[in-house]
Design an enzyme around this catalytic site. Structure first.
Site, mmCIF file in Angstrom:
data_model
loop_
_atom_site.group_PDB
_atom_site.id
_atom_site.type_symbol
_atom_site.label_atom_id
_atom_site.label_comp_id
_atom_site.label_asym_id
_atom_site.label_seq_id
_atom_site.Cartn_x
_atom_site.Cartn_y
_atom_site.Cartn_z
ATOM 1 C CG HIS A 45 -1.963 -1.021 1.262
ATOM 2 N ND1 HIS A 45 -2.184 -1.837 2.334
ATOM 3 C CD2 HIS A 45 -2.885 -1.387 0.320
ATOM 4 C CE1 HIS A 45 -3.190 -2.665 2.073
ATOM 5 N NE2 HIS A 45 -3.633 -2.407 0.859
ATOM 6 C CE LYS A 84 -14.298 -6.804 3.521
ATOM 7 N NZ LYS A 84 -13.046 -6.391 2.899
ATOM 8 N NE ARG A 90 -2.343 -7.539 -4.762
ATOM 9 C CZ ARG A 90 -3.152 -7.984 -3.808
ATOM 10 N NH1 ARG A 90 -2.716 -8.059 -2.571
ATOM 11 N NH2 ARG A 90 -4.383 -8.368 -4.072
ATOM 12 C CB SER A 123 -4.509 -6.604 4.233
ATOM 13 O OG SER A 123 -4.095 -5.342 3.788
HETATM 14 O O1 PNS Z 1 -8.846 -3.044 -0.201
HETATM 15 P P1 PNS Z 1 -10.054 -3.634 -0.859
HETATM 16 O O2 PNS Z 1 -10.863 -4.420 0.151
HETATM 17 O O3 PNS Z 1 -9.726 -4.419 -2.101
HETATM 18 O O4 PNS Z 1 -10.976 -2.390 -1.325
HETATM 19 C C1 PNS Z 1 -12.194 -2.602 -1.959
HETATM 20 C C2 PNS Z 1 -12.992 -1.293 -2.060
HETATM 21 C C3 PNS Z 1 -13.128 -0.632 -0.709
HETATM 22 C C4 PNS Z 1 -12.269 -0.346 -2.990
HETATM 23 C C5 PNS Z 1 -14.391 -1.641 -2.658
HETATM 24 O O5 PNS Z 1 -14.967 -2.680 -1.919
HETATM 25 C C6 PNS Z 1 -15.337 -0.463 -2.686
HETATM 26 O O6 PNS Z 1 -15.177 0.438 -3.463
HETATM 27 N N1 PNS Z 1 -16.327 -0.475 -1.765
HETATM 28 C C7 PNS Z 1 -17.263 0.617 -1.584
HETATM 29 C C8 PNS Z 1 -18.669 0.263 -2.082
HETATM 30 C C9 PNS Z 1 -18.750 0.463 -3.575
HETATM 31 O O7 PNS Z 1 -18.540 1.518 -4.104
HETATM 32 N N2 PNS Z 1 -19.064 -0.646 -4.263
HETATM 33 C C10 PNS Z 1 -19.139 -0.669 -5.697
HETATM 34 C C11 PNS Z 1 -17.760 -0.851 -6.276
HETATM 35 S S1 PNS Z 1 -17.899 -1.406 -7.907
#
Ligand code: PNS
Length: 185
Positions: free
Chosen positions: A19, A43, A92, A130
């Site tokens: 990150h 979560k 990645r 993570s």
């Molecule tokens: O670190 P992560 O868990 O891969 O992050 C995922 C994240 C937070 C970017 C994604 O789950 C997200 O954008 N969540 C917010 C809800 C949302 O906008 N959902 C539609 C995305 S297509």
């Protein structure tokens, strides 16, 4: 002159060297970068949002154009709220691509004015996540080269608490969010 602001959304549970690598790269190409931690009630995280925020603030203290914030709801709504033009995400390995493409295209459908920008972290972080950091730490492996020192310390503290908890010695101040014992995802 046009200034470009981006958000870097994620769970950051915990934030890793991968990150940080991406934040460093993003801070070079964007005028402003907001590291945005999702407050996700579904979560059961290892760290509370407040803890994650503190860790990320400490990790990014040397970057003048990087700030840390939290959000809930849709990422695109948050991006609009803070007047960002771009969403930064890391890729990645090929395995990330499908999920990231799907998310980027959905975000574009929801808000066509926002661009998703993908960056690759250094190869040495290509295996790092993570989830794996949590798993390695839980099983007693060394995580010092995977996360910044302050994060390693916090993870160790969490694991000590979880260990005591599992041995029938629950600490008094364990809240439901960010407790040491957690479900796998
Ligand atoms: O670190 P992560 O868990 O891969 O992050 C995922 C994240 C937070 C970017 C994604 O789950 C997200 O954008 N969540 C917010 C809800 C949302 O906008 N959902 C539609 C995305 S297509």
């Amino acid at each position: 002159m046009k200034r470009v602001k981006a958000i870097y959304p994620g769970s950051f549970d915990p934030p890793t060297n991968g990150h940080l690598d991406l934040i460093q790269r993003g801070s070079k190409i964007f005028d402003e970068l907001v590291v945005a931690i999702l407050r996700n009630p579904d979560k059961d995280p290892l760290f509370s949002v407040a803890d994650r925020r503190k860790m990320l603030e400490a990790m990014t203290a040397d970057f003048d154009n990087v700030s840390v914030d939290t959000f809930d709801g849709l990422t695109v709504e948050y991006a609009l709220k803070v007047e960002a033009q771009a969403i930064l995400r890391g890729i990645r390995a090929v395995s990330d691509y499908e999920y990231e493409l799907q998310m980027a295209l959905m975000n574009r459908k929801l808000q066509p004015s926002l661009e998703t920008v993908f960056m690759m972290p250094a190869e040495k972080f290509s295996y790092l996540s993570s989830r794996l950091v949590r798993e390695v730490a839980k099983l007693g492996g060394a995580i010092d080269c995977l996360v910044p020192g302050l994060v390693a310390q916090k993870v160790r503290e969490k694991m000590d608490v979880a260990h005591k908890f599992e041995n029938g010695d629950p600490p008094a101040d364990q809240s439901s969010e960010g407790r040491g014992k957690r479900k796998k995802r």
